[in-house]
Design a protein around this motif. Structure first.
Motif, PDB file in Angstrom:
ATOM      1  N   THR A   1     -11.567  -0.063   5.137  1.00 12.96           N
ATOM      2  CA  THR A   1     -11.482   0.121   3.691  1.00 12.96           C
ATOM      3  C   THR A   1     -12.743   0.781   3.158  1.00 12.96           C
ATOM      4  O   THR A   1     -13.816   0.700   3.780  1.00 12.96           O
ATOM      5  CB  THR A   1     -11.247  -1.208   2.966  1.00 12.96           C
TER       6      THR A   1
ATOM      7  N   LYS B   1      -7.843   2.396   1.748  1.00 13.65           N
ATOM      8  CA  LYS B   1      -7.748   2.047   3.163  1.00 13.65           C
ATOM      9  C   LYS B   1      -7.566   3.337   3.947  1.00 13.65           C
ATOM     10  O   LYS B   1      -6.693   4.125   3.661  1.00 13.65           O
ATOM     11  CB  LYS B   1      -6.560   1.119   3.404  1.00 13.65           C
TER      12      LYS B   1
ATOM     13  N   SER C   1      -8.848   1.773  11.555  1.00 14.73           N
ATOM     14  CA  SER C   1      -8.614   1.645  10.119  1.00 14.73           C
ATOM     15  C   SER C   1      -9.728   0.830   9.491  1.00 14.73           C
ATOM     16  O   SER C   1     -10.487   0.129  10.187  1.00 14.73           O
ATOM     17  CB  SER C   1      -7.259   0.993   9.836  1.00 14.73           C
TER      18      SER C   1
ATOM     19  N   SER D   1      -7.236   5.367   7.853  1.00 16.61           N
ATOM     20  CA  SER D   1      -6.824   5.167   9.245  1.00 16.61           C
ATOM     21  C   SER D   1      -6.741   6.515   9.929  1.00 16.61           C
ATOM     22  O   SER D   1      -6.543   7.538   9.270  1.00 16.61           O
ATOM     23  CB  SER D   1      -5.473   4.439   9.333  1.00 16.61           C
TER      24      SER D   1
ATOM     25  N   GLU E   1       0.828  -1.199   0.000  1.00 17.09           N
ATOM     26  CA  GLU E   1       0.000   0.000   0.000  1.00 17.09           C
ATOM     27  C   GLU E   1       0.867   1.255   0.000  1.00 17.09           C
ATOM     28  O   GLU E   1       1.984   1.248   0.472  1.00 17.09           O
ATOM     29  CB  GLU E   1      -0.928   0.014   1.216  1.00 17.09           C
TER      30      GLU E   1
END
Length: 566
Positions: A162, A120, A160, A122, A30
């Motif tokens: 998605t 994603k 976190s 966070s 990522e």
């Protein structure tokens, strides 16, 4: 056995190279996606902040918090720093924010996204004095949807998850909304820090953004639109085509699953008759344009975990300028010009044709100057730089007219006498061909009088006043200043002295054309005859020599008479 395994990997690597690096890496990883100022370190407190009542706590207008905004009616975001009065440390770096500022209101950031991609997210959250609750919402700016709630006491916790970007959603908003605080007051509580967004890729990746550079400065500026549907081709350094891509609705493109190595990126100009690639590599690599005028750029990936998302391309329009070169009466060929940008750098040049004009094309939007570097024969060089502006989308050329002045010549009069001696204080009038007096000049002690800045043409001079002791020269003396004069025109004018046997004094001679000479009668004095003999000279009264002679004569006469009687 171990040696065979190493040799096998080596040969596998050689096979991959022989295949033109077409093999794709398989490891997923990522990288950060488009979010800015993730941990609130880019804050302009000096210009936009005021103290919130305790050390290192500030109300900062949203304009001073890069990338973030708020719906708080005051427009303020509350920024805390390490060393604050409650000794709350930042989760990341030095700064963090209190979601509840001097008024309740969400804090959000809008991010460019690729529809269909999986992101994603966070962030870190904690309570201020007890348990606080904040909500994360993600979605289109006009329709953010609840994702989750973070409920924390007086320690930092991270969260976190998605998010799949829906079809057609090219701008996605991350919003943090205060829900509850231990104080019961929504203006006190909910600390946030280290807010990130990531995208998963397979192998190394390369890409970024294509946009329309509307001011032509080579830099991605706020408000400049993306360029969708632009084709991008990826080649190895040996020009083997690896992949092709097309920019999406937000101008983004991305090549994934790449091996390490050097690459050649080719951007295809969608309409060469209208667009060109903007200035290359101006400023920061994140906001510059990488390709040259042909759309070619280079890139390097150091490993399969490398992420090079700085290969941007700016498209801009081009305009033209037509320069007309004239004097007062006609068009002038063979005038040479350069076009300079706002920094004074020469970027183009041209020469006027028989119609006195030159057109210079391919100028991107911006401010420019034209500078004449060579004038047509017989004309003065124009020293002034003339400014002009090319605008985005310009269709008609900018037209400028530059006037040249003919080169002027110089007249030198050398005044002498018949002995070739210099004569000062001779006064002359200079006339043009229309018999109009245009100047008065006077010779100096070296006999020289000079007149500059005479346009090519016919003239004559006339002596107004002669030097003292010399006769006035009354005739017109013609001369011509030629086209494209190189050297001065010199007239040597001789004066004759007033004759010495003329009893008239120099002051009585005419010195000015308007004066009438004064005629003085000539009087010749009677002089004695210089060759008279002594016998012809009459005696003068009272002459002593004559008296003596008479006396001697009388004595001789008396002596003679006496002798006769005896």
């Amino acid at each position: 056995m171990k040696q065979r395994w190493i040799i096998g990997l080596f040969f596998l690597f050689l096979i991959m190279l022989a295949g033109g690096l077409k093999a794709e890496a398989t490891e997923n990883w990522e990288f950060s996606w488009m979010i800015k100022n993730a941990d609130f370190e880019n804050i302009n407190i000096a210009d936009y902040g005021r103290n919130a009542g305790q050390p290192n706590v500030w109300y900062v207008n949203q304009d001073g918090v890069e990338a973030w905004a708020t719906s708080n009616p005051s427009g303020n975001i509350e920024v805390w720093q390490n060393g604050n009065g409650e000794n709350v440390p930042a989760f990341s770096g030095t700064n963090f924010i209190e979601l509840n500022s001097d008024g309740p209101g969400p804090v959000y950031q809008d991010i460019k996204t690729v529809p269909g991609s999986t992101l994603k997210w966070s962030f870190a959250h904690r309570g201020r004095s007890g348990t606080d609750i904040a909500e994360l919402l993600i979605g289109a700016p006009d329709n953010p949807l609840p994702i989750m709630e973070a409920e924390d006491g007086m320690t930092w916790n991270t969260y976190s998850g998605t998010y799949v970007v829906p079809a057609g959603q090219t701008i996605t908003r991350l919003t943090f909304n205060p829900v509850a605080t231990s104080h019961g007051n929504l203006t006190i509580g909910n600390f946030l820090d280290d807010i990130n967004l990531y995208i998963d890729v397979t192998g190394a990746q390369l890409g970024d953004y294509v946009w329309y550079d509307t001011n032509g400065d080579g830099v991605q500026n706020n408000g400049e639109p993306p360029a969708p549907n632009v084709q991008v081709e990826l080649y190895t350094k040996n020009n083997v085509l690896v992949k092709t891509a097309t920019t999406n609705d937000i101008g983004s493109y991305l090549f994934t699953g790449l091996l390490a190595g050097e690459y050649h990126v080719k951007f295809i100009n969608p309409d060469p008759s209208r667009y060109t690639f903007t200035k290359q590599k101006i400023g920061d690599e994140k906001t510059d344009s990488d390709p040259d005028k042909n759309g070619d750029a280079t890139a390097n990936l150091t490993s399969i975990r490398d992420s090079n998302t700085t290969i941007d391309a700016g498209l801009t329009t081009t305009g033209s300028i037509i320069i007309h070169k004239v004097d007062q009466n006609k068009k002038l060929a063979n005038a040479k010009f350069t076009v300079q940008d706002s920094n004074g750098t020469t970027i183009a040049s041209g020469t006027t044709n028989e119609d006195g004009s030159v057109q210079i094309d391919g100028l991107t939007p911006g401010n420019y100057f034209i500078q004449e570097t060579a004038a047509p024969t017989g004309y003065e060089l124009e020293q002034t730089r003339t400014p002009f502006t090319i605008t985005y989308g310009q269709t008609a050329p900018v037209e400028l007219t530059v006037t040249n002045q003919l080169k002027t010549g110089t007249l030198i009069i050398h005044k002498i006498n018949t002995k070739n001696q210099d004569l000062g204080n001779a006064i002359f009038d200079v006339f043009d061909k229309s018999n109009q007096a245009i100047a008065k000049i006077v010779t100096n002690t070296s006999g020289i009088a000079t007149l500059n800045d005479l346009l090519p043409g016919s003239y004559y001079v006339k002596e107004r006043e002669a030097p003292d002791g010399y006769q006035l020269k009354s005739d017109n003396i013609p001369f011509t200043i030629p086209f494209n004069p190189i050297t001065p025109v010199t007239l040597t004018i001789q004066n004759t002295a007033i004759p010495a046997n003329n009893p008239a004094t120099p002051a009585e001679q005419p010195k000015h054309q308007s004066e009438t000479p004064v005629v003085t009668p000539t009087i010749t004095p009677v002089t004695a005859v210089q060759n008279a003999t002594a016998a012809e000279k009459l005696p003068e009264t009272g002459d002593r020599e004559a008296d003596l002679a008479q006396l001697i004569g009388l004595v001789l006469l008396a002596t003679g008479i006496l002798l006769r009687r005896t």
